[in-house]
Design an enzyme around this catalytic site. Sequence first.
Site, PDB file in Angstrom:
ATOM      1  N   CYS A 241      67.211  44.119 -10.742  1.00  0.00           N
ATOM      2  CA  CYS A 241      66.604  44.809  -9.608  1.00  0.00           C
ATOM      3  C   CYS A 241      67.632  45.249  -8.574  1.00  0.00           C
ATOM      4  O   CYS A 241      67.416  46.215  -7.845  1.00  0.00           O
ATOM      5  CB  CYS A 241      65.553  43.920  -8.957  1.00  0.00           C
ATOM      6  SG  CYS A 241      66.168  42.295  -8.465  1.00  0.00           S
TER       7      CYS A 241
ATOM      8  N   GLU B  38      59.290  39.307  -4.929  1.00  0.00           N
ATOM      9  CA  GLU B  38      60.639  39.842  -5.142  1.00  0.00           C
ATOM     10  C   GLU B  38      60.491  40.987  -6.138  1.00  0.00           C
ATOM     11  O   GLU B  38      60.299  40.764  -7.337  1.00  0.00           O
ATOM     12  CB  GLU B  38      61.562  38.748  -5.683  1.00  0.00           C
ATOM     13  CG  GLU B  38      61.733  37.555  -4.761  1.00  0.00           C
ATOM     14  CD  GLU B  38      62.596  37.864  -3.543  1.00  0.00           C
ATOM     15  OE1 GLU B  38      63.264  38.912  -3.538  1.00  0.00           O
ATOM     16  OE2 GLU B  38      62.595  37.057  -2.603  1.00  0.00           O
TER      17      GLU B  38
END
Length: 485
Positions: free
Chosen positions: A287, A253
Amino acid sequence: MLTIQSLSKQYIGGSWRDGESENTLTNTNPYNGEILSILKMATINDVDQAYKASLDAKEQWDKVNAYKKRDILEKAAHYIQQHEEEITEMIIDELGGTRLKAAFEIGLVVNMVKEAATFPLRMEGKILPSIEDEKENRLYRIPVGVVGVISPFNFPFFLSMKSVAPAIGAGNGVVLKPHEETPVTGGTLIAKIFEEAGVPKGLLNVVVTDIKEIGDSFIEHPIPRIISFTGSTKVGSHIGQVAIKNFKKPILELGGNSAFIIMEDADLDYAVNAAAFSRFTHQGQICMCANRVLVHRSAYKLFLEKFKEKVSSLKVGDPRDPETIIGPVVNERQASNLRSIINKGIEQGASALLEGKMTGNLVEPTILIDVTPAMQIAQEELFGPVVCVIPFDTEEEAIAIANDTRFGLSGAIHTSNVERGVQMAKKIHSGMIHVNDITINDEPIVAFGGENQSGIGRLNGQWSLDEFTTMKWISVNYGQRNFPY
């Protein structure tokens, strides 16, 4: 009482102890520089002991009734809720999160653990027919064994638990290496939660260390079958390559460069608020944050006026103040990197509609305009309270700008025509797009993950169950085959 000081030890084999290294980690408050604790680092030998303990404890975990496993995970969720205020204090002190951010993160964690609590009862298999007479094929869903988890500093409690809880719920042992900036909220706090919940000693281990100390040994160790990493694309690329080289499955991720698109028919006031939340939550250190806000030219001027007013109103300062929206970035290096990329953007032709001051690790918001898609400021992940606003003229142009990035994590589209937004979303190369919402979304039963350099694999719900288990084929022949020789 849970405190950073009380949790500043390694947790290996069910014991709280110092690491074997001569090196120490000084855990500091990013807002005021206060020393919170000092830990002795873990060594390669500590990592080895942690993996071996996890493998041994998994044999005990295998014998625990599925309903008992469910109860243990539910107890972990309850423990978090009971200690919410103490955990909030730790998030504020260790990573500079505001109270709003802490509440958001803790809520995500509780939901994730509750979802993982369903996994022990979902380890179902299948019986399939065979091309051979008197034979059946059985498929068993089984744990992979031991999972290595490496977590980041921005949402450390949640992004550690996002892999740890599902991996344990699916029957695995876990060794967790938190980021050195957040060894407690991303690591030893989680060990304490599962210790109190009643998992077998050694099933979950936490090693607080530094790559300078252990190199790639955490990834290369022969015991873990999966390495789950959340962090930067650069580091993720290295981890993925090392994992594959050692025949381990990487779950990655990684970073993002999300586009927040505002069409000409959008509710502008709502879009302004959503864009501000999408960019400036937790100082932009997420993110999924909107790095680029793309605005239809017909709404561009008015949007800038409203957006500047909104962003200027966000209070910057002490994260302990309930009114604070923007606290400190995690360290001086991060603040310095932001200053460099802002200066580079201005050198390349961008203008500061709003240019924030930097005082220590406190970075006030910056809004950059006159940005072109090719500029570094529009191409890189901006892990801080900095945003680019770019006008566009057509739907096709907006999609092209959104796709002009090596990343592909999240995004948002604002329009009064929902189906138009959905059709646009299908053309944007990212793992997630949200119509008339924020770019920051994560739900426990919905597939989460990125495309391109934003990652490999999907987590949450059934997808986490699939990632942390494997299917084993056992066939049974009730008769006898006829052999050609």
